[in-house]
Design a protein around this motif. Structure first.
Motif, PDB file in Angstrom:
ATOM      1  N   ARG A 192     -57.961 -57.045  21.025  1.00 53.87           N
ATOM      2  CA  ARG A 192     -56.735 -56.249  21.240  1.00 53.87           C
ATOM      3  C   ARG A 192     -57.010 -55.047  22.134  1.00 53.87           C
ATOM      4  N   SER A 193     -58.198 -54.436  21.975  1.00 59.10           N
ATOM      5  CA  SER A 193     -58.548 -53.299  22.847  1.00 59.10           C
ATOM      6  C   SER A 193     -58.564 -53.745  24.306  1.00 59.10           C
TER       7      SER A 193
ATOM      8  N   GLU B  83     -56.959 -56.254  25.590  1.00 57.47           N
ATOM      9  CA  GLU B  83     -55.578 -56.550  25.991  1.00 57.47           C
ATOM     10  C   GLU B  83     -54.819 -55.244  26.294  1.00 57.47           C
ATOM     11  N   ASP B  84     -55.004 -54.258  25.434  1.00 58.62           N
ATOM     12  CA  ASP B  84     -54.336 -52.961  25.645  1.00 58.62           C
ATOM     13  C   ASP B  84     -54.808 -52.327  26.943  1.00 58.62           C
ATOM     14  N   PHE B  85     -56.118 -52.421  27.172  1.00 53.29           N
ATOM     15  CA  PHE B  85     -56.667 -51.836  28.396  1.00 53.29           C
ATOM     16  C   PHE B  85     -56.019 -52.480  29.621  1.00 53.29           C
TER      17      PHE B  85
ATOM     18  N   LYS C   3     -53.146 -53.996  29.815  1.00 55.91           N
ATOM     19  CA  LYS C   3     -51.714 -53.656  29.930  1.00 55.91           C
ATOM     20  C   LYS C   3     -51.508 -52.222  30.397  1.00 55.91           C
ATOM     21  N   LYS C   4     -52.307 -51.301  29.860  1.00 51.33           N
ATOM     22  CA  LYS C   4     -52.069 -49.885  30.162  1.00 51.33           C
ATOM     23  C   LYS C   4     -52.724 -49.434  31.461  1.00 51.33           C
ATOM     24  N   GLU C   5     -53.929 -49.929  31.717  1.00 45.02           N
ATOM     25  CA  GLU C   5     -54.698 -49.390  32.842  1.00 45.02           C
ATOM     26  C   GLU C   5     -54.666 -50.259  34.097  1.00 45.02           C
TER      27      GLU C   5
ATOM     28  N   ALA D 169     -64.051 -47.345  27.884  1.00 41.73           N
ATOM     29  CA  ALA D 169     -63.329 -48.004  26.782  1.00 41.73           C
ATOM     30  C   ALA D 169     -64.227 -48.984  26.018  1.00 41.73           C
TER      31      ALA D 169
ATOM     32  N   LYS E 243     -58.875 -62.015  27.349  1.00 40.73           N
ATOM     33  CA  LYS E 243     -57.777 -61.039  27.357  1.00 40.73           C
ATOM     34  C   LYS E 243     -57.641 -60.305  28.687  1.00 40.73           C
TER      35      LYS E 243
END
Ligand SMILES: Cc1cc2nc3c(=O)[nH]c(=O)nc-3n(C[C@H](O)[C@H](O)[C@H](O)COP(=O)(O)OP(=O)(O)OC[C@H]3O[C@@H](n4cnc5c(N)ncnc54)[C@H](O)[C@@H]3O)c2cc1C
Length: 561
Positions: free
Chosen positions: A37-38, A40-42, A44-46, A72, A99
């Motif tokens: 998930r980290s 995936e979040d990275f 999406k956000k970065e 990260a 991811k």
């Protein structure tokens, strides 16, 4: 989680794997899922908010993103804790790669750094060399690059012309040569360079960017992966300290090939993620796009594509994560700081070379086919930059070429099997399998070796055909053993995928086998019995299976697992 040791490398062909020995995504721990998930979040956000700049070749941005990924924790996931990483396993590493893949330029830069650039050092470097460089690579303070290919030697990597000469006082090496196609060159601080000591002993060296004599060519103008840096690395009388030799003189091929094995596995873990996104984008489009007053997803021809992509993706995903579990079974417990760490890493990275090659071929070819069909599903819009499938198609095309072109990797599957049989590591005689694909693959292999003997290497087409049958056997078994871990509707969907994959593999297998049988002048009785065994069951309605799978994909607008 699997609780039995997996079969040794290549043994899947002659034995049926115990179900408890096979890892699949359902077995992931909460900790590994969190890491996924980290990642995936990275992304999406970065990363995803900057796709246009990445595609416009903004390499400063890519460098920044790579450093941020380090902060990260996404560059040191598998680096041992003793050297500044998190010491996570290959399963988690594969999940991270999956991811990150929806921005393939970023994913390639990440893979080049974390796998092919870092692993030669991590596997074969001395403790002092690892202590010097690995923490910098794990944290993202420095970015790494893998410099193997040259203008005249790509597939024939050992034909490299770059030379290394030890100084008379034994204190430094002098490197001369030009490396070609080197990913991350624009912003890498450290290069794993392969060169021949005295012109014939293939060896690996760590070369820092700022070393006098190191310069770079211009950026290559590529078909895809436009956000990556790909340049020549030119070495003119470059002096590197004696200690920057990685492993032993003349053993650089261990470092190169072990890193490439792991690279093949990791690239295709990435492909799993990219194909999932491709399928989701296609399903949403097929639902929304209307022609003849119907959504195009209601047409059989479109459903056939969605159904087949789904089934083959389930096969690839099952095989990739099974392999991740197999790799962990041999990597687990290696003490990275021990004096003999290199010996253990070498064994671990080599053990599943056959399976790494299988997922490389299956994954890269599925990615190509799926993104090609994705453009087709989007019609004229797919041919524009307005939708993401054109970029996905351009980017993924590299996977069939890089980290060993598929024409090189297919024969590796067969040659490694035969070599291990010759060494007594694997018996191809004592078959203990009920699987049709495995039995047919083995019979064809025996026929080929008997008929062609020493000239077998010249029969590449036939070797490729047999390797495809064997590869589909590995995938089919991986998916079939995964079914029992699923429940309810998802389990039923997995059954449909497995039935369809078997049908498609056997249909393709019959055509491949026919060519091999004819080539070997097999007698009529052998030909008839082998083709009869391999033929798909007439009871399987492949059209219905594809339609059912497409209905599930369209309803959820995503890959259903
Ligand atoms: C975008 C990009 C990034 C890259 N990044 C890196 C990197 O970071 N580091 C690095 O070292 N390299 C890198 N490469 C190089 C890549 O690994 C090579 O392109 C690849 O190994 C193929 O080599 P080649 O291009 O010289 O093709 P060739 O080896 O000339 O092959 C041309 C064709 O002939 C076929 N062929 C060759 N030999 C045989 C054979 N024995 N049997 C059957 N067919 C054969 C090949 O399969 C291929 O289809 C990169 C390449 C690209 C395009």
């Amino acid at each position: 989680m699997s609780n039995l040791a997996p079969l040794p490398g290549g043994a899947f062909l002659v034995n049926d794997a115990p179900p408890e020995s096979v890892f699949s995504p359902e077995d992931f721990t909460a900790e590994a899922r969190l890491m996924g998930r980290s990642a995936e979040d990275f992304l999406k956000k970065e990363v995803l908010p900057h796709v246009e700049r990445i595609e416009a070749h903004d390499l400063d941005l890519m460098a920044t993103l790579m450093h941020k990924a380090g902060e990260a924790g996404l560059l040191g996931a598998e680096v041992p804790e003793a050297y500044g990483g998190f010491g996570l396993d290959n399963r988690t590493g594969a999940l991270i790669a999956e991811k990150l893949n929806w921005q393939q330029s970023f994913a390639l830069s990440h893979e080049a750094h974390t796998v092919i650039a870092t692993l030669p050092l991590m596997f074969f470097g001395s403790h002092a060399l690892k202590s010097k460089y690995l923490p910098k690579l794990a944290s993202g303070e420095w970015i790494g690059s893998f410099a193997l290919s040259e203008t005249g030697s790509g597939s024939d990597a050992l034909g490299a012309q770059t030379r290394a000469q030890l100084s008379e006082d034994g204190k430094h090496w002098t490197l001369n040569g030009t490396k070609m196609w080197i990913t991350n060159t624009a912003f890498a601080q450290l290069f794993s360079v392969f060169a021949k000591v005295d012109g014939d002993k293939f060896s690996c060296f760590m070369v820092e960017r700022d070393t006098p004599g190191v310069s770079f060519g211009k950026e290559e103008h590529k078909l895809g992966m436009k956000g990556t840096s790909t340049r020549q690395v030119i070495l003119e009388n470059v002096q590197v300290p004696y200690e920057n030799l990685v492993g032993d003189v003349g053993k650089g091929h261990y470092a190169a090939f072990c890193a490439l094995n792991m690279g093949r596995f990791k690239l295709e873990a990435g492909a799993v993620g990219g194909i999932k996104e491709t399928l989701a984008v296609c399903a949403a489009y097929a639902n929304q796009r209307k022609q003849f007053n119907r959504s195009i997803g209601s047409f059989g021809m479109i459903q056939a594509k969605l159904g087949s992509i789904c089934a083959r993706l389930f096969a690839l995903e099952s095989a990739v994560y099974r392999l991740a579990g197999e790799l962990d079974s041999v990597f687990e417990g290696i003490d990275a700081t021990a004096d003999d760490a290199a010996k253990h890493y070498h064994h671990a990275a080599e053990e599943y070379a056959i399976e790494c090659s299988i997922v490389k071929v299956i994954g890269s070819e599925l990615y190509s086919w799926a993104t090609d069909e994705a453009i087709q599903i989007h019609g004229g819009y797919g041919y524009t930059e307005e939708f993401p499938v054109a970029r996905a198609w351009r980017d993924q095309r590299l996977l069939r070429i890089g980290e060993g072109a598929n024409e090189i990797v297919r024969p590796i599957i067969i040659n490694t099997l035969l070599r291990r049989a010759k060494q007594g590591r694997l018996s191809l005689e004592a078959q203990a399998t009920n699987c049709t694909l495995k039995r047919s693959g083995l019979r064809l292999l025996h026929l080929l070796t008997e008929h062609f003997g020493a000239s077998l290497a010249e029969e590449q087409e036939a070797l490729g055909a047999v390797s495809d049958i064997i590869s589909s056997a590995y995938c089919h078994e991986s998916m079939a053993l995964r079914i029992r871990k699923l429940k309810g509707v998802v389990q039923e969907t997995a059954r449909l995928c497995t039935a369809l994959y078997l049908h498609e593999s056997q249909t393709a297998g019959v055509a491949l086998a026919q060519q091999v049988l004819t080539r070997c002048h097999a007698d009529q009785a052998s030909t008839t019995s082998l083709l009869a065994e391999l033929s798909p069951s007439c009871a399987t309605d492949a059209i219905a299976l594809r339609r059912q799978l497409a209905a599930t994909v369209l309803a959820g607008e995503r890959y259903p697992f």
